[in-house]
Design a protein around this motif. Structure first.
Motif, PDB file in Angstrom:
ATOM      1  N   TRP A  67       0.490  -1.911   0.270  1.00 50.31           N
ATOM      2  CA  TRP A  67       0.007  -0.167   0.063  1.00 50.31           C
ATOM      3  C   TRP A  67       0.362   1.133  -0.428  1.00 50.31           C
ATOM      4  O   TRP A  67       0.252   2.579  -0.123  1.00 50.31           O
ATOM      5  CB  TRP A  67      -0.856   0.083   0.670  1.00 50.31           C
ATOM      6  N   ARG A  68       2.119   1.243   0.102  1.00 47.94           N
ATOM      7  CA  ARG A  68       2.632   2.592   0.316  1.00 47.94           C
ATOM      8  C   ARG A  68       4.179   1.910   0.089  1.00 47.94           C
ATOM      9  O   ARG A  68       4.908   0.971   0.500  1.00 47.94           O
ATOM     10  CB  ARG A  68       3.002   2.989   1.946  1.00 47.94           C
ATOM     11  N   SER A  70       7.880   2.920  -0.337  1.00 47.66           N
ATOM     12  CA  SER A  70       9.501   2.996   0.718  1.00 47.66           C
ATOM     13  C   SER A  70      10.797   3.866  -0.829  1.00 47.66           C
ATOM     14  O   SER A  70      10.474   3.002  -1.608  1.00 47.66           O
ATOM     15  CB  SER A  70      10.273   1.975   1.647  1.00 47.66           C
ATOM     16  N   TYR A  94       8.576  -1.530  -1.950  1.00 46.82           N
ATOM     17  CA  TYR A  94       7.515  -2.210  -0.548  1.00 46.82           C
ATOM     18  C   TYR A  94       8.317  -2.536   0.144  1.00 46.82           C
ATOM     19  O   TYR A  94       9.095  -3.952   0.343  1.00 46.82           O
ATOM     20  CB  TYR A  94       6.405  -3.162  -1.466  1.00 46.82           C
ATOM     21  N   VAL A 163       7.827   6.629   6.710  1.00 41.82           N
ATOM     22  CA  VAL A 163       6.768   6.444   5.693  1.00 41.82           C
ATOM     23  C   VAL A 163       6.739   4.352   6.461  1.00 41.82           C
ATOM     24  O   VAL A 163       5.175   4.363   6.824  1.00 41.82           O
ATOM     25  CB  VAL A 163       7.538   5.528   4.353  1.00 41.82           C
ATOM     26  N   ASN A 167       3.100   1.503   9.988  1.00 45.05           N
ATOM     27  CA  ASN A 167       2.575   0.056  10.126  1.00 45.05           C
ATOM     28  C   ASN A 167       1.553  -0.132  10.904  1.00 45.05           C
ATOM     29  O   ASN A 167       2.231  -1.609  11.174  1.00 45.05           O
ATOM     30  CB  ASN A 167       3.490  -0.524   9.432  1.00 45.05           C
ATOM     31  N   GLU A 193       5.221  13.037   3.524  1.00 45.96           N
ATOM     32  CA  GLU A 193       5.213  11.527   3.016  1.00 45.96           C
ATOM     33  C   GLU A 193       4.623  11.739   5.084  1.00 45.96           C
ATOM     34  O   GLU A 193       3.874  10.523   5.420  1.00 45.96           O
ATOM     35  CB  GLU A 193       6.506  11.459   3.414  1.00 45.96           C
ATOM     36  N   ARG A 196       0.524  11.741   4.958  1.00 43.27           N
ATOM     37  CA  ARG A 196       0.282  10.775   4.232  1.00 43.27           C
ATOM     38  C   ARG A 196       0.681   9.356   5.647  1.00 43.27           C
ATOM     39  O   ARG A 196      -0.166   8.861   5.932  1.00 43.27           O
ATOM     40  CB  ARG A 196       1.141   9.799   3.321  1.00 43.27           C
ATOM     41  N   SER A 197       1.175   9.755   6.262  1.00 45.61           N
ATOM     42  CA  SER A 197       1.797   8.914   7.654  1.00 45.61           C
ATOM     43  C   SER A 197       0.668   8.959   8.861  1.00 45.61           C
ATOM     44  O   SER A 197      -0.006   8.197   9.601  1.00 45.61           O
ATOM     45  CB  SER A 197       2.607   8.794   8.224  1.00 45.61           C
ATOM     46  N   TYR A 226      -3.651  11.291   1.388  1.00 43.25           N
ATOM     47  CA  TYR A 226      -3.887   9.897   2.438  1.00 43.25           C
ATOM     48  C   TYR A 226      -5.398   9.963   2.285  1.00 43.25           C
ATOM     49  O   TYR A 226      -6.344   8.887   1.768  1.00 43.25           O
ATOM     50  CB  TYR A 226      -3.316  10.535   3.485  1.00 43.25           C
TER      51      TYR A 226
END
Ligand SMILES: [Zn+2]
Length: 229
Positions: A67-68, A70, A94, A163, A167, A193, A196-197, A226
Motif C-alpha cells: 500500500w505504500r 518506500s 515495498y 513511511v 505500519n 510523507e 500521508r503517515s 492520504y
C-alpha cells in the motif's frame, strides 16, 4: 515525491538488483534486517515458476499489503521479461512487516511480475501477509521511532522511518510522526510523507486531539492526499 528526489542517487543499474528470494536484503543500507522477495532478473529468471499459481486470495493479500512505497531514491528499473508492447518500469520498493517479526523488501515491480509473468513469491512470505495491519509495537517499530527522533541520524533513513512507522497504529508511532511534522528540516524534505503517515491515524481513538491545522502546509497536503486515497 519531490522530497525524495532531492536526495536521489542514481544507483540502479541493469542487472545490479537481482537477488534470490528470501536472501538477506543487501541492495541498500537499511536500519532493520530484511529479506529480499521478487528482485527478479535475467540471471535467475522468474523465480517460483513451477510452484502452484498464486491464488486470488493471495494476490489480493499482496495488493493490499503493497500500500505504500518506500525508498523512492532508487532509479527506475525496467522489466526484463516483457517481450512485446511497452516495457514496464518501476521505482521504489515495498516493505512488508509481518506479525512474526520478519521484514521483507520487494521492488515495486513485484505486482507486475505476479500478474504478467507468473511469478510465485515464497509461501512463507505470502502467509506472513495475512496480518500485517494489526502489528503490535516491537523492537522494529522502536528502532524506527528512535531513528526518526534522532537528529544525528542520516536524513534519508529518517525519511524511510516516516513511511514504515505508519505500519503501527500505536500512540508511540503517532508521537514520533507529530514530532517529525514539527521538525523544520524533516517537514521541509518529507512533509508530504509525514502527512500521508499521519493521515492513517485520523479517526483512531488516541489521535483525537490531533489538530491538523497546526501542521505545516506540506504535511497538511500529505494528509489530504492520504484522505483522497
Ligand atoms: Zn514485464
Amino acid at each position: 515525491m519531490a522530497a525524495y528526489a532531492r536526495h536521489s542517487k542514481a544507483v540502479a543499474e541493469s542487472g545490479g538488483m537481482e537477488y534470490l528470494d528470501l536472501s538477506p536484503y543487501e541492495y541498500r543500507t537499511f536500519p532493520l534486517p530484511m529479506r529480499s522477495v521478487g528482485w527478479l532478473g535475467c540471471k535467475y529468471g522468474v523465480q517460483g515458476v513451477g510452484a502452484s499459481k498464486v491464488t486470488r486470495y493471495e494476490s489480493e493479500l499482496l495488493i493490499s499489503a503493497s500500500w505504500r512505497l518506500s525508498s523512492l531514491t532508487l532509479g527506475t528499473h525496467e522489466c526484463e521479461f516483457c517481450r512485446e508492447g511497452p516495457v514496464f518500469e518501476g521505482n521504489g520498493e515495498y516493505h512488508y512487516y509481518t506479525q512474526a517479526g520478519d521484514v521483507y523488501s520487494a521492488p515495486m515491480m513485484i505486482l507486475h511480475y505476479v500478474e504478467e509473468h507468473g511469478y510465485h513469491p515464497p509461501e512463507a512470505f505470502l502467509k506472513g501477509l495475512a496480518d500485517t495491519n494489526t502489528l503490535v509495537w516491537d523492537w522494529r517499530s522502536e528502532r524506527l521511532a528512535g531513528l526518526l527522533l534522532d537528529e544525528s541520524e542520516d536524513l534519508d533513513m529518517r525519511c524511510e522511518a516516516i513511511v514504515d512507522l505508519a505500519n503501527w497504529k500505536d500512540p508511540r508511532a503517532l508521537e514520533a510522526l507529530v514530532y517529525a511534522a514539527r521538525d523544520d528540516e524533516l517537514s521541509d524534505v518529507a512533509g508530504d510523507e509525514i502527512g500521508r503517515s499521519l493521515g492513517g491515524f485520523l479517526g483512531v481513538g488516541f489521535a483525537k486531539d490531533i489538530r491538523v491545522d497546526s501542521f505545516p502546509d506540506l504535511v497538511r497536503f500529505g494528509i489530504q492526499q492520504y484522505l483522497m486515497g
